[in-house]
Scaffold this motif. Structure first.
Motif, PDB file in Angstrom:
ATOM      1  N   GLN A 119     -34.560  64.796  28.446  1.00 44.87           N
ATOM      2  CA  GLN A 119     -35.244  66.089  28.293  1.00 44.87           C
ATOM      3  C   GLN A 119     -36.763  65.914  28.246  1.00 44.87           C
ATOM      4  OE1 GLN A 119     -36.324  67.797  25.021  1.00 44.87           O
ATOM      5  NE2 GLN A 119     -36.790  69.671  26.154  1.00 44.87           N
ATOM      6  N   GLU A 120     -37.199  64.786  27.649  1.00 40.68           N
ATOM      7  CA  GLU A 120     -38.637  64.548  27.483  1.00 40.68           C
ATOM      8  C   GLU A 120     -39.324  64.227  28.820  1.00 40.68           C
ATOM      9  OE1 GLU A 120     -40.100  64.753  24.510  1.00 40.68           O
ATOM     10  OE2 GLU A 120     -38.178  65.241  23.588  1.00 40.68           O
ATOM     11  N   TYR A 121     -38.538  63.774  29.790  1.00 39.09           N
ATOM     12  CA  TYR A 121     -39.113  63.267  31.040  1.00 39.09           C
ATOM     13  C   TYR A 121     -39.540  64.403  31.974  1.00 39.09           C
ATOM     14  CZ  TYR A 121     -39.428  60.140  35.109  1.00 39.09           C
ATOM     15  OH  TYR A 121     -39.868  59.422  36.184  1.00 39.09           O
ATOM     16  N   ASP A 122     -38.744  65.488  31.967  1.00 34.72           N
ATOM     17  CA  ASP A 122     -39.067  66.655  32.801  1.00 34.72           C
ATOM     18  C   ASP A 122     -38.204  67.799  32.297  1.00 34.72           C
ATOM     19  OD1 ASP A 122     -39.992  67.812  35.651  1.00 34.72           O
ATOM     20  OD2 ASP A 122     -37.907  68.358  35.299  1.00 34.72           O
ATOM     21  N   ASP A 123     -38.859  68.928  31.961  1.00 33.10           N
ATOM     22  CA  ASP A 123     -38.025  70.001  31.409  1.00 33.10           C
ATOM     23  C   ASP A 123     -37.775  71.148  32.381  1.00 33.10           C
ATOM     24  OD1 ASP A 123     -40.521  71.015  31.377  1.00 33.10           O
ATOM     25  OD2 ASP A 123     -40.587  71.452  29.221  1.00 33.10           O
ATOM     26  N   LEU A 124     -38.237  71.021  33.625  1.00 31.72           N
ATOM     27  CA  LEU A 124     -37.970  72.097  34.588  1.00 31.72           C
ATOM     28  C   LEU A 124     -36.600  71.934  35.235  1.00 31.72           C
ATOM     29  CD1 LEU A 124     -41.411  72.709  36.333  1.00 31.72           C
ATOM     30  CD2 LEU A 124     -40.320  73.988  34.501  1.00 31.72           C
ATOM     31  N   THR A 125     -36.132  70.683  35.323  1.00 35.95           N
ATOM     32  CA  THR A 125     -34.753  70.457  35.754  1.00 35.95           C
ATOM     33  C   THR A 125     -33.994  69.972  34.535  1.00 35.95           C
ATOM     34  OG1 THR A 125     -35.551  69.789  37.926  1.00 35.95           O
ATOM     35  CG2 THR A 125     -33.269  69.276  37.423  1.00 35.95           C
ATOM     36  N   VAL A 126     -32.867  70.626  34.271  1.00 30.12           N
ATOM     37  CA  VAL A 126     -32.092  70.303  33.073  1.00 30.12           C
ATOM     38  C   VAL A 126     -30.778  69.646  33.496  1.00 30.12           C
ATOM     39  CG1 VAL A 126     -30.929  71.288  31.043  1.00 30.12           C
ATOM     40  CG2 VAL A 126     -33.105  72.269  31.845  1.00 30.12           C
ATOM     41  N   CYS A 127     -30.509  68.456  32.935  1.00 35.20           N
ATOM     42  CA  CYS A 127     -29.242  67.769  33.198  1.00 35.20           C
ATOM     43  C   CYS A 127     -28.603  67.466  31.842  1.00 35.20           C
ATOM     44  CB  CYS A 127     -29.455  66.427  33.888  1.00 35.20           C
ATOM     45  SG  CYS A 127     -30.354  66.515  35.441  1.00 35.20           S
ATOM     46  N   GLY A 128     -27.301  67.439  31.798  1.00 39.18           N
ATOM     47  CA  GLY A 128     -26.652  67.061  30.539  1.00 39.18           C
ATOM     48  C   GLY A 128     -25.150  67.088  30.642  1.00 39.18           C
ATOM     49  N   TRP A 129     -24.516  66.556  29.590  1.00 39.09           N
ATOM     50  CA  TRP A 129     -23.056  66.460  29.579  1.00 39.09           C
ATOM     51  C   TRP A 129     -22.458  67.496  28.646  1.00 39.09           C
ATOM     52  CZ3 TRP A 129     -25.847  61.715  29.834  1.00 39.09           C
ATOM     53  CH2 TRP A 129     -25.715  61.083  31.085  1.00 39.09           C
ATOM     54  N   ALA A 130     -21.290  67.982  29.079  1.00 40.22           N
ATOM     55  CA  ALA A 130     -20.580  68.975  28.272  1.00 40.22           C
ATOM     56  C   ALA A 130     -19.108  68.913  28.659  1.00 40.22           C
ATOM     57  CB  ALA A 130     -21.142  70.363  28.561  1.00 40.22           C
ATOM     58  N   LYS A 131     -18.307  69.761  28.031  1.00 40.55           N
ATOM     59  CA  LYS A 131     -16.901  69.877  28.422  1.00 40.55           C
ATOM     60  C   LYS A 131     -16.603  71.336  28.745  1.00 40.55           C
ATOM     61  CE  LYS A 131     -15.213  66.163  25.485  1.00 40.55           C
ATOM     62  NZ  LYS A 131     -14.419  65.915  24.278  1.00 40.55           N
ATOM     63  N   LEU A 132     -15.738  71.503  29.723  1.00 42.80           N
ATOM     64  CA  LEU A 132     -15.273  72.846  30.076  1.00 42.80           C
ATOM     65  C   LEU A 132     -13.752  72.792  30.050  1.00 42.80           C
ATOM     66  CD1 LEU A 132     -17.778  73.617  32.929  1.00 42.80           C
ATOM     67  CD2 LEU A 132     -17.151  75.291  31.187  1.00 42.80           C
ATOM     68  N   GLY A 133     -13.145  73.505  29.124  1.00 43.36           N
ATOM     69  CA  GLY A 133     -11.691  73.425  28.997  1.00 43.36           C
ATOM     70  C   GLY A 133     -11.257  71.994  28.748  1.00 43.36           C
ATOM     71  N   ALA A 134     -11.987  71.282  27.934  1.00 43.69           N
ATOM     72  CA  ALA A 134     -11.715  69.881  27.550  1.00 43.69           C
ATOM     73  C   ALA A 134     -11.946  68.894  28.688  1.00 43.69           C
ATOM     74  CB  ALA A 134     -10.309  69.727  26.983  1.00 43.69           C
ATOM     75  N   MET A 135     -12.445  69.368  29.833  1.00 42.33           N
ATOM     76  CA  MET A 135     -12.722  68.442  30.943  1.00 42.33           C
ATOM     77  C   MET A 135     -14.211  68.095  30.952  1.00 42.33           C
ATOM     78  SD  MET A 135     -10.301  70.273  33.762  1.00 42.33           S
ATOM     79  CE  MET A 135     -10.656  71.880  33.083  1.00 42.33           C
ATOM     80  N   HIS A 136     -14.498  66.809  31.031  1.00 42.94           N
ATOM     81  CA  HIS A 136     -15.884  66.360  31.034  1.00 42.94           C
ATOM     82  C   HIS A 136     -16.582  66.798  32.315  1.00 42.94           C
ATOM     83  CE1 HIS A 136     -15.794  63.696  27.523  1.00 42.94           C
ATOM     84  NE2 HIS A 136     -14.533  63.494  27.845  1.00 42.94           N
ATOM     85  N   VAL A 137     -17.822  67.270  32.181  1.00 47.65           N
ATOM     86  CA  VAL A 137     -18.627  67.602  33.368  1.00 47.65           C
ATOM     87  C   VAL A 137     -20.080  67.192  33.130  1.00 47.65           C
ATOM     88  CG1 VAL A 137     -17.286  69.589  34.237  1.00 47.65           C
ATOM     89  CG2 VAL A 137     -19.044  69.970  32.503  1.00 47.65           C
ATOM     90  N   GLY A 138     -20.774  66.975  34.239  1.00 51.47           N
ATOM     91  CA  GLY A 138     -22.216  66.841  34.195  1.00 51.47           C
ATOM     92  C   GLY A 138     -22.795  68.148  34.700  1.00 51.47           C
ATOM     93  N   ILE A 139     -23.696  68.744  33.918  1.00 49.38           N
ATOM     94  CA  ILE A 139     -24.277  70.028  34.333  1.00 49.38           C
ATOM     95  C   ILE A 139     -25.708  69.794  34.804  1.00 49.38           C
ATOM     96  CG2 ILE A 139     -25.016  72.317  33.528  1.00 49.38           C
ATOM     97  CD1 ILE A 139     -22.606  72.412  31.759  1.00 49.38           C
ATOM     98  N   ILE A 140     -26.036  70.393  35.949  1.00 50.00           N
ATOM     99  CA  ILE A 140     -27.410  70.316  36.469  1.00 50.00           C
ATOM    100  C   ILE A 140     -27.900  71.749  36.661  1.00 50.00           C
ATOM    101  CG2 ILE A 140     -28.858  69.550  38.404  1.00 50.00           C
ATOM    102  CD1 ILE A 140     -26.747  67.355  38.930  1.00 50.00           C
ATOM    103  N   THR A 141     -29.067  72.027  36.103  1.00 52.16           N
ATOM    104  CA  THR A 141     -29.611  73.373  36.301  1.00 52.16           C
ATOM    105  C   THR A 141     -31.136  73.319  36.296  1.00 52.16           C
ATOM    106  OG1 THR A 141     -29.466  75.685  35.620  1.00 52.16           O
ATOM    107  CG2 THR A 141     -29.559  74.066  33.844  1.00 52.16           C
ATOM    108  N   ASN A 142     -31.759  74.485  36.535  1.00 52.87           N
ATOM    109  CA  ASN A 142     -33.218  74.511  36.671  1.00 52.87           C
ATOM    110  C   ASN A 142     -33.829  75.584  35.792  1.00 52.87           C
ATOM    111  OD1 ASN A 142     -31.688  75.233  39.422  1.00 52.87           O
ATOM    112  ND2 ASN A 142     -32.642  73.225  39.596  1.00 52.87           N
TER     113      ASN A 142
END
Ligand code: COA
Length: 537
Positions: A320-343
């Motif tokens: 998050q500290e490196y660049d905050d205009l593109t957001v990446c992170g890990w979460a779960k959707l219905g207990a399934m792991h995903v990587g989320i990428i957004t702007n």
């Protein structure tokens, strides 16, 4: 745990204003959907008289009573080709993913209540997309067919690609994906090959007309006189030609048989169990309506959206500290792991580099990627150019194009220029892509495009020694902006099939979980492929 804390003032004047704007856009989409459904239902007296069930009802009957149905490409072809008044969206096909006798499958019905279920150019593109989804997600196909074949007003545009749908059917069968067709009525000429190439065919007594040439064409071509019943009737195909495996008494009986065949498919028995136990987000889905500013120029924080999509609102952000205009992170959707990428704005060189790295980490442990689009594109300007925006942007596009994990895109707001590619827009072939009603996809903002053409034209006028013609330049700028604005709306993009459909923002989580489960099921399914598929002898 990294629980997202919302800072949205739910119920504030601004929130309500945003919500109202989004609901208005959603209503516009619903109005288009309803118009084509109403047009179908207007044919009810004709269908009743013929003892037939309407296409939408056929879909409803074939699906399990409690089945979800994620409609695909529902508004393709809106206001295109024969759709002169916007009432015939859908490309002549109603299709989606749902469950038949417990089998997750692709269900498709010819919309024979409109234009005889004939195939428009966008209908062919839709058929190809549906086949691609079935192949990639290993989904059996149920087709409830009744089509006059090619729309002859656009025969040239339909002919060649139409042939590819038949080749795909052969490939699907060879890949080990069962295809079942009920022939509810007409299946003329090339259209007869759709059931012909299916692995299971059900004909309907007194309704099926599956033939290469009907009585008038046969007489004109050869002088032979024969009835439609003799040439392509239900009994003839079941008892003499052997094109059909099952003979049904009527539409409802045919659908019952289709469900029975799927019950015996030995498919659901080999389905990997899905985890049902997970926490809902800490904020209600309803609040998704009030977050995106009615004024698209106002920034907002996409983490407010993520907080209302992911399990327990738990999101572990990456760099998050490196660049905050593109957001990446890990979460779960219905207990399934995903990587989320957004702007949260344009993609900077750092943002591109960080995202490419993030994608590699997801690839390393097979975590599907969910892209939530909200970008004006790659950053421009001297600073960005000198920091290698082209190099880093290309690296990101490479990572998106070449990574092998499943990818789902949701166009939440703007998705402009090469930013659309970097965020896995349609050209980068995500497994699924859906859009919100307020979303915009285009090469650039409409106002900017108008200005660009104005500057170019003004430059040309000056170079040729003319005084700039302000009136002409105003017209050029405004007309360009107006055209691009109209061509960047969600409705325009969905009509062109730049996505798989427009969804109600409040359904996003449900749909994402359903799609991830579809992908998850496919990953664990072993297909018994053969070289030539199933032929009928
Ligand atoms: N191309 C373009 N439009 C077609 C069409 C075709 N192949 N077949 C039917 N239509 C249109 C009709 O003009 C009519 O349009 P409208 O609603 O604007 O008036 C609409 O579809 C419904 O046709 P209609 O004949 O009234 O409906 P129906 O349910 O009684 O019969 C068919 C439907 C498809 C059985 C019949 O129209 C037919 O036999 N069409 C020709 C099929 C054919 O030979 N196709 C060859 C393709 S390779």
């Amino acid at each position: 745990m990294s629980i997202l804390q919302s800072e949205i003032a739910v119920g504030s004047e601004l929130f309500e204003e945003n919500k109202q704007a989004l609901l208005t856009q959603l209503d516009e989409i619903r109005a288009v959907q309803n118009k084509s459904i109403e047009k179908s239902y207007a044919a009810k007296p004709k269908f009743d008289k013929r003892g037939k069930i309407l296409p939408h009802e056929r879909i409803r009957l074939v699906l399990d009573a409690d089945s979800p149905f994620v409609e695909l490409c529902g508004l393709v072809g809106f206001n295109m080709h024969d759709d002169k008044d916007g009432s015939e969206a859908g490309g002549g096909i109603i299709a989606g993913i749902g469950f038949v006798s417990g089998v997750r499958c692709l269900v498709s019905a010819s919309n024979s209540a409109i234009k005889g279920g004939t195939m428009s150019p966008m209908g062919v593109h839709k058929s190809l997309r549906l086949q691609q989804i079935a192949l990639e997600q290993k989904l059996p196909i149920v087709t409830l067919a009744e089509s006059g074949g090619a729309n002859l007003n656009y025969a040239a545009e339909v002919f060649t690609l139409g042939g590819t749908t038949f080749a795909n059917q052969a490939r699907l069968s060879a890949a080990g994906i069962p295809q079942l067709s009920v022939v509810h009525g007409n299946a003329t000429a090339g259209g007869a090959y759709q059931p012909g190439l299916s692995d299971y065919v059900i004909t309907v007594r007194k309704q099926t007309e599956m033939l290469l040439a009907g009585p008038p064409l046969l007489f004109a071509a050869t002088g032979e006189v024969a009835t439609a019943e003799e040439l392509g009737g239900a009994e003839m195909h079941a008892q003499i030609a052997g094109t059909a495996e099952y003979l049904a008494e009527n539409d409802a009986d045919a659908i019952r048989l289709a469900r029975e065949i799927f019950d015996h498919l030995n498919w659901k028995e080999q389905t990997h169990p899905i985890i049902e136990n997970y926490k809902e987000p800490r904020y209600p889905a309803d609040e998704l309506l009030g977050i995106i500013p009615a004024n698209p120029k106002q920034p907002f924080d996409m983490k407010e959206i993520i907080a209302r999509l992911v399990d327990d609102s738990d999101f572990l952000e990456f760099k998050q500290e490196y660049d905050d205009l593109t957001v990446c992170g890990w979460a779960k959707l219905g207990a399934m792991h995903v990587g989320i990428i957004t702007n949260n704005g344009p993609i900077t060189p750092q943002g591109a580099a960080k995202t490419a790295q993030f994608i590699q980490l997801c690839e390393q442990t097979n975590r599907p990627l969910v892209f939530l689009h909200n970008t004006t594109g790659f950053m421009v300007g001297t600073d960005a150019e000198q920091n290698g925006i082209i190099k880093h942007g290309s690296k990101l596009i490479q990572a998106v194009a070449n990574c092998s994990v499943p990818k789902i895109s949701i166009v939440v707001a703007g998705s402009y220029g090469a930013g659309n590619y970097a965020m896995c827009g349609r050209p980068l072939a995500p497994d699924f892509i859906f859009a919100w009603p307020n979303s915009h996809v285009a090469v650039m903002g409409a106002a900017q495009a108008g200005k660009v053409l104005r500057i170019v034209a003004e430059g040309k006028q000056k170079a040729s020694g003319m005084e700039p013609n302000e009136q002409m330049l105003d017209f050029l700028e405004q007309s360009t902006a107006m055209k691009l604005e109209q061509q960047s709306t969600a409705l325009f993009n969905t009509a062109m099939m730049h996505d798989d459909g427009i969804i109600d923002p409040r359904d996003t989580r449900k749909i994402l979980i359903f799609l991830l489960q579809t992908i998850y099921e496919a990953e664990y399914r072993m297909l018994k492929a053969s070289k030539f598929g199933v032929s009928r002898f």
